[in-house]
Design an enzyme around this catalytic site. Structure first.
Site, mmCIF file in Angstrom:
data_model
loop_
_atom_site.group_PDB
_atom_site.id
_atom_site.type_symbol
_atom_site.label_atom_id
_atom_site.label_comp_id
_atom_site.label_asym_id
_atom_site.label_seq_id
_atom_site.Cartn_x
_atom_site.Cartn_y
_atom_site.Cartn_z
ATOM 1 N N LYS A 175 -10.034 -22.333 -9.098
ATOM 2 C CA LYS A 175 -10.959 -21.335 -8.114
ATOM 3 C C LYS A 175 -10.135 -20.036 -8.105
ATOM 4 C CE LYS A 175 -7.596 -23.219 -4.375
ATOM 5 N NZ LYS A 175 -7.516 -24.229 -3.690
ATOM 6 N N TYR A 210 3.482 10.477 -0.468
ATOM 7 C CA TYR A 210 2.790 10.564 0.695
ATOM 8 C C TYR A 210 3.605 10.628 1.976
ATOM 9 C CZ TYR A 210 -1.704 10.404 -1.484
ATOM 10 O OH TYR A 210 -2.849 10.638 -2.196
#
Ligand SMILES: *Cc1c(COP(=O)(O)O)cnc(C)c1O
Length: 813
Positions: A486, A711
């Site tokens: 999965k 940032y």
């Protein structure tokens, strides 16, 4: 050439049936999936993880008529017109045959062992000595008990030098390898401390490895790993190192630019200088090992220096990559010989995603036009490989085109192939690129492979196979194995992983949603596939692609039943989920009667399995809870089985259950995270890392104290610093919580921390304290368990979050 009677003399069977004494034996076969030339094949029923005796009839039906079996094998065998030898141990018999072949070889045999560098030293020596010798070398990393035997079998009088690699992982193995290889010359590459192999101590490990050289005349070794070595005195011990007592003294090492290292050496009181075209320590050591070997074979300093200067880095693995126009590219262009070709073709055979399969093959060094033996072997390999198209490049192969029945195109050299490239349509095919080094097939693969961004996820298919076998080894005979694929196989891939699992005969695959299952079917996967969340709008796809839904509630049960009835289908396989305590999905234990009432009253669906999921198998405090879950599944399934009147598979254990709860095995287990190399419950299982997230240093900056990085100026420098910017950010799945020192990465084996906030596509590392250059490789998660812990999550989440824009590259050694 051997007949079956010759083989019989070698293996000394306890019992035998020989119908044709003159049967010729040319290939040793131990895996019926790899049969190439059955008429002259000799099948050894080896007992490994699987018992080779289970495959006798398969081998027989594929045309094998010569067998070596083990004498305690009970079953009455009916193999008309077959030769059968019963021995005490089929593995030892195979090794005895290899040993006989080795003893016929009268030229030097160089044995190589060590913890790292064996394969590269082997390949480099092959290059360095080839002008004077016709060299046979063991293919890839065929260095195990089985690999060495198969390698030695290929030795013959065409060669006058052999280089054989030997690898061991526990006490007692090297004696057997020594007996087969009997090296006349030896090289010990290095002794690692990093990974613990199956030895008590470093001394034991060294002593075991040295057994390879018991009968050698010369041994080349690095002094620093062996201060004192105890070896039989007849061996000429040729040590190299910084110590004056070494035969080859390394006087100085000087980096020349960032591409090469100048090494001053002293042998027999003469100084000489060699330029090694590498700067990393491992390559320098490997190159010096090669120099030492060349000296022992009498090469002069000038020849040594000239040839060492031409050494090239080597991609020694076969890689599977996504190509342009929906192709899969298998890139294996580091060497080309018939044995390596067979290994690559075996891998191609596993690939089911495209029915068109193309081989691009260069001339094979050493194979000439009149070499009938090799050419007929090539024809057999091609015939057995399921290829649809051939492309030959080189003057020899292009003359042989007419002898192959497949559509074949020939080119005299790589350039003329590339020039004509635009006009060829390769879409929707799997392409194996196999060329000798001189043909520079990397130019071809560059054109075929989809363009990549620097960050890649490397997936080691050998490690995946290894991990599968580790967990299989824990299971009693008869317990089936379901592999969880999965979420894109926990981030590692779709059909690429499923192909390998299918080849290794797992019993079931499980995906989360129907479209994942459809992708696998389109990729040629024929194994049963369970869908955990079968949405109503996916029923068509489920039925059409023969996927098997998990039924976890009356709502899903009734709607699927209605759908099947509408379609007029019978006995459609379904899997019933029971909620024994996880409280996620599933019927409650007390709903068993109501469920039975529906199931008994229909024949549209048939229960294939009934299962549950353990909520806390890895936590000892919850042991009583886990035991109760196991008990509830047992009660539920017992009742269901009685009332339904037929049998089905029962399962509850995932990786933690496999690790810790043998009482939870029932008829099948569901292996997830362990397959991908992460085990949170046991550290005694030697699982191997499957995926490695890698990127490169894009830019290095020298900054002064008090400047800021990134940032919001979050990365405040406390000191003059060097930073490295790398191209991985939160859009690639590198969590923003790793910013500001929380994330640790590794460059050239040294740990560094992030600095400042993580950006969308990039982030910055503090590399002030380490040796680093632009373009150096960066390992993003040197320890994925620790990384997960650092941001309060689990490794599962880090793996599945690696974004799909990060290219996956699969390799197989
Ligand atoms: C994901 C999953 C597994 C596998 O769990 P691991 O811990 O990765 O082994 C097993 N069963 C079910 C129902 C799952 O959803």
């Amino acid at each position: 050439m051997y007949t079956i009677s010759d083989i019989s003399e070698i293996v000394v069977p306890k019992r035998s049936i020989i119908v044709y004494h003159k049967s010729i034996i040319q290939n040793l076969i131990y895996d019926t999936r790899k049969i190439v030339n059955a008429e002259t094949g000799l099948f050894f029923a080896l007992i490994n993880r699987r018992d080779g005796h289970e495959f006798i009839m398969d081998a027989y039906s594929k045309g094998i008529r010569n067998f070596v079996l083990q004498n305690d094998f009970q079953q009455e065998l009916i193999l008309p017109d077959a030769n059968v030898l019963w021995v005490a141990d089929t593995f030892l018999a195979l090794q005895a045959v290899a040993e006989t072949q080795r003893m016929k070889f009268k030229s030097p045999v160089l044995g190589i062992t060590g913890s790292n560098g064996k394969t590269i030293v082997k390949e480099w020596l092959f290059q360095l000595l080839s002008p004077e010798y016709k060299i046979y070398r063991s293919p890839k990393s065929y260095n195990s008990q089985l690999g060495v035997a198969l390698s030695l079998w290929e030795l013959n009088e065409q060669y006058n030098f052999a280089i054989i690699e030997a690898g061991i992982s526990e006490v007692g193995e090297m004696e057997k390898l020594q007996k087969m290889i009997k090296p006349t010359h030896g090289v010990l590459t290095n002794i690692g401390v990093a990974h613990k192999e199956g030895f008590q101590s470093k001394e034991e490990k060294i002593a075991q490895k040295l057994k390879l050289f018991t009968d050698a005349e010369v041994l080349v070794y690095p002094k620093k790993y062996l201060e004192q070595i105890y070896m039989p005195s007849q061996i000429y011990k040729f040590a190299w190192g910084e110590d004056e007592s070494c035969q080859l003294e390394v006087y100085s090492l000087k980096k020349e630019g960032d591409q090469a290292t100048l090494v001053s050496l002293c042998f027999s009181r003469q100084f000489f200088t060699v330029k090694i075209p590498f700067v990393d320590q491992a390559s320098i050591e490997n190159a010096i090992s090669c120099i030492a070997v060349m000296i022992t074979f009498g090469y002069d300093f000038k020849t040594i220096a000239d040839r060492i200067a031409t050494l090239q880095p080597m991609e020694m693995r076969l890689e599977l990559k996504k190509g342009k126009h929906n192709t899969s590219i298998i890139d294996d262009s580091y060497s080309n010989d018939l044995v390596a070709l067979q290994i690559a073709l075996d891998f191609l055979k596993q690939q089911k995603q495209n029915s068109r399969k193309v081989l691009i093959l260069s001339d094979i060094p050493g194979v000439q036009l009149h070499d009938e033996k090799s050419i007929s072997k090539l024809k057999r390999l091609v015939a057995a490989s399921g290829l649809t198209d051939l492309i030959f490049i080189g003057p020899i192969l292009s003359q042989l085109e007419a002898q192959f029945s497949l559509p074949t195109a020939s080119y005299s050299d790589t350039k003329s192939f590339i020039d004509g490239f635009k006009h060829i349509d390769y879409s929707n095919s799997t392409i194996l690129i196999k060329g000798a080094r001189d043909y520079h097939f990397e130019q071809i693969s560059k054109r075929l492979v989809a363009k990549s961004h620097d960050t890649i996820l490397e997936i080691n298919l050998n490690a995946l196979e290894h991990n599968l076998n580790i967990y299989r080894g824990l299971l009693p005979v008869g317990v089936k194995l379901m592999a969880m694929v999965k979420a894109f196989s926990y981030g590692s891939g779709s059909f690429e992983i499923a192909n390998l699992l299918q080849f290794n005969h797992v019993d079931y695959l499980t995906v989360a949603f129907a479209d994942e299952g459809v992708d696998l079917r389109n990729g040629g996967i024929t194994l049963p596939i369970v869908v955990m969340s079968p949405d109503e709008n996916a029923f068509d796809a489920i039925v059409h692609h023969k996927l098997e839904p998990e039924i976890y509630s009356f709502r899903v049960l009734n709607s699927f039943l209605r759908y099947l009835l509408q379609q007029g289908l019978k006995d459609f396989p379904v899997h019933i989920k029971v909620d024994t305590g996880m409280h996620r999905l599933g019927f409650m234990p007390e709903e068993v009667d109501e469920l039975l009432a529906i199931l008994k009253n229909q024949d549209a669906m048939k229960v294939q399995s009934v299962f549950s999921h353990l909520a806390s198998a890895g936590n000892a405090v919850d042991n009583a809870f886990t035991e109760n879950q196991i008990h509830l599944l047992d009660v539920f399934t017992t009742k269901l089985k009685q009332e339904l009147g037929y049998s089905f598979i029962r399962h509850i254990a995932a990786t933690s259950g496999i690790d810790l709860w043998p009482s939870a095995y029932f008829d099948m287990v569901r292996l997830g995270i362990g397959l991908y190399g992460i085990d949170m419950d046991r550290d005694d299982l030697p699982v191997r890392e499957v995926s490695v997230l890698k990127t490169n240093v894009t830019q290095i900056k020298e900054l002064t104290a008090n400047e800021t990085v990134g940032y919001n100026r979050a990365g405040m420098l406390q000191r003059a610093s060097r930073t490295a910017t790398i191209k991985i950010g939160y859009a690639d799945g590198y969590d923003r919580r790793f910013g500001n020192g929380v994330g640790k990465m590794s460059i050239n084996g040294q740990l560094v921390s992030t600095i400042g906030n993580i950006c969308m596509d990039m982030c910055m590392l503090d590399v002030t304290d380490i040796d680093v250059n632009e373009e150096d490789e960066v390992i993003v998660y040197p320890d994925i368990k620790e990384a997960a812990l650092a941001i309060g999550t689990i490794p599962y989440e880090l793996l599945v979050n690696i974004s799909q824009r990060v290219k996956r590259v699969y390799f197989y050694e």
